[in-house]
Design an enzyme around this catalytic site. Structure first.
Site, PDB file in Angstrom:
ATOM      1  N   LYS A   1       0.811  -1.239   0.000  1.00  0.00           N
ATOM      2  CA  LYS A   1       0.000   0.000   0.000  1.00  0.00           C
ATOM      3  C   LYS A   1       0.836   1.279   0.000  1.00  0.00           C
ATOM      4  O   LYS A   1       0.374   2.330  -0.436  1.00  0.00           O
ATOM      5  CB  LYS A   1      -0.942   0.002   1.201  1.00  0.00           C
ATOM      6  CG  LYS A   1      -2.069  -0.964   1.020  1.00  0.00           C
ATOM      7  CD  LYS A   1      -3.065  -0.927   2.138  1.00  0.00           C
ATOM      8  CE  LYS A   1      -4.177  -1.899   1.797  1.00  0.00           C
ATOM      9  NZ  LYS A   1      -5.137  -2.076   2.858  1.00  0.00           N
TER      10      LYS A   1
ATOM     11  N   THR B   1       7.664  -2.048  14.968  1.00  0.00           N
ATOM     12  CA  THR B   1       8.803  -1.201  14.597  1.00  0.00           C
ATOM     13  C   THR B   1       8.473   0.231  15.002  1.00  0.00           C
ATOM     14  O   THR B   1       7.620   0.875  14.385  1.00  0.00           O
ATOM     15  CB  THR B   1       9.034  -1.283  13.062  1.00  0.00           C
ATOM     16  OG1 THR B   1       9.059  -2.657  12.697  1.00  0.00           O
ATOM     17  CG2 THR B   1      10.332  -0.611  12.656  1.00  0.00           C
TER      18      THR B   1
HETATM   19  P1  NAP Z   1       1.070  -3.480   5.925  1.00  0.00           P
HETATM   20  O1  NAP Z   1       1.072  -2.165   5.263  1.00  0.00           O
HETATM   21  O2  NAP Z   1       2.061  -4.495   5.496  1.00  0.00           O
HETATM   22  O3  NAP Z   1       1.217  -3.236   7.508  1.00  0.00           O
HETATM   23  C1  NAP Z   1       1.306  -4.321   8.397  1.00  0.00           C
HETATM   24  C2  NAP Z   1       1.407  -3.810   9.833  1.00  0.00           C
HETATM   25  O4  NAP Z   1       1.331  -4.955  10.696  1.00  0.00           O
HETATM   26  C3  NAP Z   1       2.713  -3.108  10.187  1.00  0.00           C
HETATM   27  O5  NAP Z   1       2.460  -2.165  11.190  1.00  0.00           O
HETATM   28  C4  NAP Z   1       3.578  -4.257  10.727  1.00  0.00           C
HETATM   29  O6  NAP Z   1       4.527  -3.836  11.690  1.00  0.00           O
HETATM   30  C5  NAP Z   1       2.532  -5.071  11.458  1.00  0.00           C
HETATM   31  N1  NAP Z   1       2.888  -6.484  11.550  1.00  0.00           N
HETATM   32  C6  NAP Z   1       2.944  -7.375  10.521  1.00  0.00           C
HETATM   33  N2  NAP Z   1       3.288  -8.595  11.002  1.00  0.00           N
HETATM   34  C7  NAP Z   1       3.483  -8.441  12.331  1.00  0.00           C
HETATM   35  C8  NAP Z   1       3.848  -9.329  13.369  1.00  0.00           C
HETATM   36  N3  NAP Z   1       4.093 -10.630  13.141  1.00  0.00           N
HETATM   37  N4  NAP Z   1       3.967  -8.840  14.625  1.00  0.00           N
HETATM   38  C9  NAP Z   1       3.731  -7.539  14.881  1.00  0.00           C
HETATM   39  N5  NAP Z   1       3.368  -6.640  13.943  1.00  0.00           N
HETATM   40  C10 NAP Z   1       3.229  -7.085  12.682  1.00  0.00           C
HETATM   41  O7  NAP Z   1      -0.382  -4.208   5.795  1.00  0.00           O
HETATM   42  P2  NAP Z   1      -1.817  -3.557   5.555  1.00  0.00           P
HETATM   43  O8  NAP Z   1      -2.060  -3.470   4.114  1.00  0.00           O
HETATM   44  O9  NAP Z   1      -1.936  -2.370   6.415  1.00  0.00           O
HETATM   45  O10 NAP Z   1      -2.784  -4.749   6.077  1.00  0.00           O
HETATM   46  C11 NAP Z   1      -2.758  -5.171   7.427  1.00  0.00           C
HETATM   47  C12 NAP Z   1      -3.900  -6.145   7.694  1.00  0.00           C
HETATM   48  O11 NAP Z   1      -5.148  -5.481   7.580  1.00  0.00           O
HETATM   49  C13 NAP Z   1      -3.977  -7.328   6.732  1.00  0.00           C
HETATM   50  O12 NAP Z   1      -4.341  -8.466   7.483  1.00  0.00           O
HETATM   51  C14 NAP Z   1      -5.108  -6.963   5.788  1.00  0.00           C
HETATM   52  O13 NAP Z   1      -5.764  -8.091   5.245  1.00  0.00           O
HETATM   53  C15 NAP Z   1      -6.040  -6.217   6.747  1.00  0.00           C
HETATM   54  N6  NAP Z   1      -6.902  -5.249   6.039  1.00  0.00           N
HETATM   55  C16 NAP Z   1      -8.255  -5.387   6.117  1.00  0.00           C
HETATM   56  C17 NAP Z   1      -9.064  -4.474   5.469  1.00  0.00           C
HETATM   57  C18 NAP Z   1     -10.544  -4.619   5.519  1.00  0.00           C
HETATM   58  O14 NAP Z   1     -11.214  -4.036   4.650  1.00  0.00           O
HETATM   59  N7  NAP Z   1     -11.121  -5.296   6.486  1.00  0.00           N
HETATM   60  C19 NAP Z   1      -8.509  -3.413   4.730  1.00  0.00           C
HETATM   61  C20 NAP Z   1      -7.123  -3.273   4.724  1.00  0.00           C
HETATM   62  C21 NAP Z   1      -6.319  -4.213   5.376  1.00  0.00           C
HETATM   63  P3  NAP Z   1       6.039  -3.390  11.273  1.00  0.00           P
HETATM   64  O15 NAP Z   1       5.961  -1.919  10.918  1.00  0.00           O
HETATM   65  O16 NAP Z   1       6.818  -3.689  12.487  1.00  0.00           O
HETATM   66  O17 NAP Z   1       6.427  -4.263  10.101  1.00  0.00           O
END
Ligand code: NAP
Length: 281
Positions: free
Chosen positions: A66, A151
């Protein structure tokens, strides 16, 4: 026929294809929605060869691209610019414009469940693409916003961009995810925006049940499964819960309108997503 893609890695858990293909069919549109599970090294190639092609109308963008995808787009809508992340791309004659509909979808879902968000105190876990969008929209209403992330630098840079907005109404602070201290004791809403607890890791949770309290609304934006371990734990302490399903449909409905210029059949989309997730509603 026009194609819209879901770009991410991994994406097999996603309900976006079910949701958008149902909507395209219901309105009799000559569109299709396809998965594009693209590795980071292939992202730029995919964008230039497929997303920019005349057969493509746009894309949804998910974890982990994103923020990165903004480097390859020609233009950003003002909300995407303010959020610092893109979840929807529109291809207009080869010109790629980025939008963000996550914040609008999340706040609509939150308001339906919680009511007015003016003056609320929120703890948000995660500082990635979805969090950026939700924090931007919340910061226009909330009294306090605590951002907890694995982070810390990422959370700090998000906090900096939020406080730099003259319309920000919130007191913003950051916390390391593994040292939340008493942050949760004072908030009204807890939001998980990390993938922790998402299928297939359904027994993982970003916060242990002991940290949760009764007078919270716990919103997990993960929608597969609809009832994550975090939500099960929240229910067990008597807290109210909100899954990511409605947010998925509302952000998708905004994307659908951007691609087609038409109102999305939201009720049908929600029904099909719930059916595919094995739920009832
Ligand atoms: P992203 O940009 O990759 O961000 C992921 C976030 O989660 C970062 O803050 C990362 O921390 C943290 N994270 C990832 N793995 C982790 C772990 N094992 N332990 C601790 N922190 C962790 O992802 P995104 O696009 O925002 O999506 C995140 C989630 O939201 C996904 O599951 C996605 O399917 C869901 N989502 C749902 C909707 C909906 O419409 N319901 C919409 C958007 C997203 P770091 O900074 O430390 O890496």
């Amino acid at each position: 026929m026009k194609t819209c893609y879901l770009i991410g890695y991994p994406i097999m858990h996603s309900m976006s294809a079910v949701m958008h293909n149902t909507a395209f069919k219901a309105l009799g549109l000559d569109y299709r929605f396809k998965f594009a599970e693209v590795e980071e090294r292939d992202l730029e190639d995919f964008i230039e060869s497929y997303l920019r092609s005349s057969e493509t109308r746009g894309a949804s963008v998910t974890i982990p691209y994103k923020i990165q995808i903004m480097n390859y787009l020609d233009e950003l809508d003002v909300i995407a610019k303010n959020c610092g992340s893109v979840n929807t791309v529109v291809n207009d004659g080869g010109l790629l414009k980025g939008y963000n509909t996550d914040g609008v979808g999340a706040l609509r879902s939150l308001r339906e469940s919680y009511g007015s968000l003016e003056g609320v105190k929120v703890l948000i876990i995660g500082a990635g693409g979805a969090s950026r969008a939700i924090c931007y929209h919340l910061s226009l209403h909330a009294k306090e916003l605590i951002i907890a992330n694995r982070t810390i630098n990422t959370a700090e840079s998000l906090a900096k961009s939020l406080t730099g907005n003259p319309k920000c109404k919130s007191k913003i602070s950051v916390k390391p995810l593994n040292d939340l201290g008493k942050s949760i004791s004072n908030v009204d809403i807890l939001i998980n925006t990390t993938p922790i607890g998402m299928y297939p890791h359904v027994d993982s949770t970003p916060l242990e049940a002991e940290s949760l309290k009764r007078d919270l609304l716990v919103f997990d934006i993960v929608y597969n499964p609809p009832k994550t371990r975090l939500l099960r734990d929240a229910e067990s302490v008597g807290a109210r819960t909100l899954s990511g399903v409605d947010m998925l449909v509302y952000q998708g409905s905004e994307a659908f309108r951007l691609w087609t210029g038409l109102e999305a059949p939201e009720k049908l989309m929600k029904l099909e997503v719930n059916r595919a997730l094995g739920g009832s509603q």
